[in-house]
Design a protein around this motif. Sequence first.
Motif, short mmCIF file in Angstrom:
data_model
loop_
_atom_site.label_atom_id
_atom_site.label_comp_id
_atom_site.label_asym_id
_atom_site.label_seq_id
_atom_site.Cartn_x
_atom_site.Cartn_y
_atom_site.Cartn_z
N GLN A 1 76.43 86.55 -51.95
CA GLN A 1 77.02 85.25 -52.26
C GLN A 1 75.96 84.17 -52.17
OE1 GLN A 1 80.07 83.77 -49.50
NE2 GLN A 1 81.29 83.18 -51.27
N ASP A 2 75.86 83.34 -53.23
CA ASP A 2 74.98 82.18 -53.15
C ASP A 2 75.51 81.21 -52.10
OD1 ASP A 2 73.01 82.73 -55.10
OD2 ASP A 2 74.38 82.18 -56.71
N PRO A 3 74.63 80.66 -51.27
CA PRO A 3 75.11 79.73 -50.24
C PRO A 3 75.66 78.45 -50.87
CG PRO A 3 72.71 79.75 -50.32
CD PRO A 3 73.18 80.85 -51.22
N ILE A 4 76.82 78.05 -50.42
CA ILE A 4 77.44 76.81 -50.90
C ILE A 4 78.25 76.22 -49.75
CG2 ILE A 4 79.52 77.96 -51.77
CD1 ILE A 4 77.78 75.09 -53.59
N ALA A 5 78.11 74.94 -49.50
CA ALA A 5 78.84 74.30 -48.41
C ALA A 5 80.32 74.25 -48.78
CB ALA A 5 78.31 72.90 -48.16
N PRO A 6 81.18 74.89 -48.00
CA PRO A 6 82.60 74.89 -48.34
C PRO A 6 83.24 73.53 -48.10
CG PRO A 6 82.28 75.92 -46.21
CD PRO A 6 80.91 75.63 -46.76
N TYR A 7 84.30 73.27 -48.83
CA TYR A 7 85.10 72.07 -48.59
C TYR A 7 85.79 72.24 -47.24
CZ TYR A 7 88.02 68.09 -50.02
OH TYR A 7 88.63 66.86 -50.11
N PRO A 8 85.74 71.26 -46.34
CA PRO A 8 86.30 71.44 -45.00
C PRO A 8 87.77 71.86 -45.05
CG PRO A 8 84.99 69.43 -45.10
CD PRO A 8 85.11 69.93 -46.51
N LEU A 9 88.09 72.90 -44.28
CA LEU A 9 89.44 73.46 -44.30
C LEU A 9 90.49 72.42 -43.91
CD1 LEU A 9 91.39 75.81 -44.59
CD2 LEU A 9 90.74 76.55 -42.27
N ALA A 10 90.20 71.62 -42.90
CA ALA A 10 91.17 70.61 -42.48
C ALA A 10 91.47 69.63 -43.60
CB ALA A 10 90.66 69.87 -41.24
N ALA A 11 90.44 69.24 -44.36
CA ALA A 11 90.64 68.31 -45.47
C ALA A 11 91.48 68.94 -46.58
CB ALA A 11 89.29 67.85 -46.01
N VAL A 12 91.24 70.24 -46.85
CA VAL A 12 92.03 70.94 -47.87
C VAL A 12 93.49 70.98 -47.46
CG1 VAL A 12 92.36 73.14 -49.05
CG2 VAL A 12 90.06 72.34 -48.58
N LEU A 13 93.75 71.25 -46.20
CA LEU A 13 95.14 71.31 -45.72
C LEU A 13 95.82 69.95 -45.84
CD1 LEU A 13 94.53 73.55 -42.59
CD2 LEU A 13 95.95 74.15 -44.55
N ARG A 14 95.12 68.90 -45.46
CA ARG A 14 95.73 67.57 -45.55
C ARG A 14 95.98 67.17 -47.00
NH1 ARG A 14 91.80 66.31 -41.36
NH2 ARG A 14 92.86 66.03 -39.35
N GLU A 15 95.09 67.58 -47.90
CA GLU A 15 95.24 67.22 -49.31
C GLU A 15 96.44 67.90 -49.95
OE1 GLU A 15 92.75 67.64 -53.53
OE2 GLU A 15 91.76 68.00 -51.60
N HIS A 16 96.64 69.20 -49.64
CA HIS A 16 97.67 69.98 -50.34
C HIS A 16 98.96 70.15 -49.54
CE1 HIS A 16 95.06 70.92 -53.70
NE2 HIS A 16 94.09 71.16 -52.83
N ARG A 17 98.91 70.01 -48.22
CA ARG A 17 100.09 70.09 -47.36
C ARG A 17 100.98 71.28 -47.75
NH1 ARG A 17 100.94 65.52 -44.33
NH2 ARG A 17 103.13 66.11 -44.08
N PRO A 18 100.46 72.49 -47.69
CA PRO A 18 101.24 73.64 -48.16
C PRO A 18 102.26 74.12 -47.13
CG PRO A 18 99.16 74.40 -47.30
CD PRO A 18 99.12 72.88 -47.23
N ARG A 19 103.24 74.84 -47.62
CA ARG A 19 104.16 75.53 -46.72
C ARG A 19 103.45 76.70 -46.04
NH1 ARG A 19 109.49 78.99 -48.63
NH2 ARG A 19 110.23 79.54 -46.53
#
Length: 324
Positions: free
Chosen positions: A130-148
């Motif tokens: 896998q090429d190294p890539i800085a992931p989008y912060p998990l907490a920010a993803v959760l707040r953005e999408h607010r999934p069930r």
Amino acid sequence: MGTDPAGRVDAATSSNSRRHRGEVLVVGAYYADLVFHGLSRPVRPGTEVFARGFALLPGGAFTPAMAMRRLGHKVVWSTDFGTDLFSAQVLAAARAEGLDDTGFRFHTVPVRSVTAALSSPEDRAMVSYQDPIAPYPLAAVLREHRPRLVILPQLLYGESVLAAVQVAQLLDTLVFMDCQDVPCTLDTPTVREILTTVDIFAPNADEAQRLTGAPTLDAAIDILAGLVDTVVVKRGSGGAIAVRQGQRCEIDAIPVDVVDTTAAGDCFNAGFLHAHLAGHPLPDCLATAVACGAAATTALGSSAAPDLTELAQWLDRVPRARLV
């Protein structure tokens, strides 16, 4: 909540679901799987083995996202794509499956994620890059999408992950975590704490023992069940075991002519979560998981992940679950 035997959810959704912005969020990297199947013998250093077949297929976190989508769920997949041909191949497959692309991040450099899978009817070995890539912060993803429900296809740990799963608790988001071959144990900092905040944890048998250091699978399950609300252990041709709040359920595998086991675990997970979201009891969740996992082994990669009609047919073949 009203459902039919295949797990379709009617309009009487829970109040929690109405508060959530989305239903299912999958967070994880894509992989392009180079699947060599039908090996005549194991691969060993210094030898060459010819496979009977080969395919280039989308994999990684694509598989649980696609499998949940085929089962009728609204899915957002948070992942990264680049300018390389592997990104293009998996992106095209994701769009063909109708996956919501609002979670996709596009980069102006290659983001290659590749796995060579050496598949036999019994199991498979993998080599990945896998090429190294800085992931989008998990907490920010959760707040953005607010999934069930959030699906994490591998065991994640570290302080930022611990903070993120605590955010999920505040959002009333169910957290599902697979294990995969991650080099850690319960003694690794934050791993134990994270598992106590996970709602469903689904290692395979080897991973459960390796993670806990337990001498037997039963001992490993007991340890994990003391940390996680629901533990689901995949045993391949040996079936599966699930434990929830002291209730233990076991089920045998469906006899099938196995073509490729590469995507079976992720499709198994999707089946369990599909039934869980529909409010089914633990034995039905495990039966649905076994049905989806078995279906996936009948073709290369995740191409045989069932839709709702196919799921109903596979459920008819599942052995009766046993409460232990």
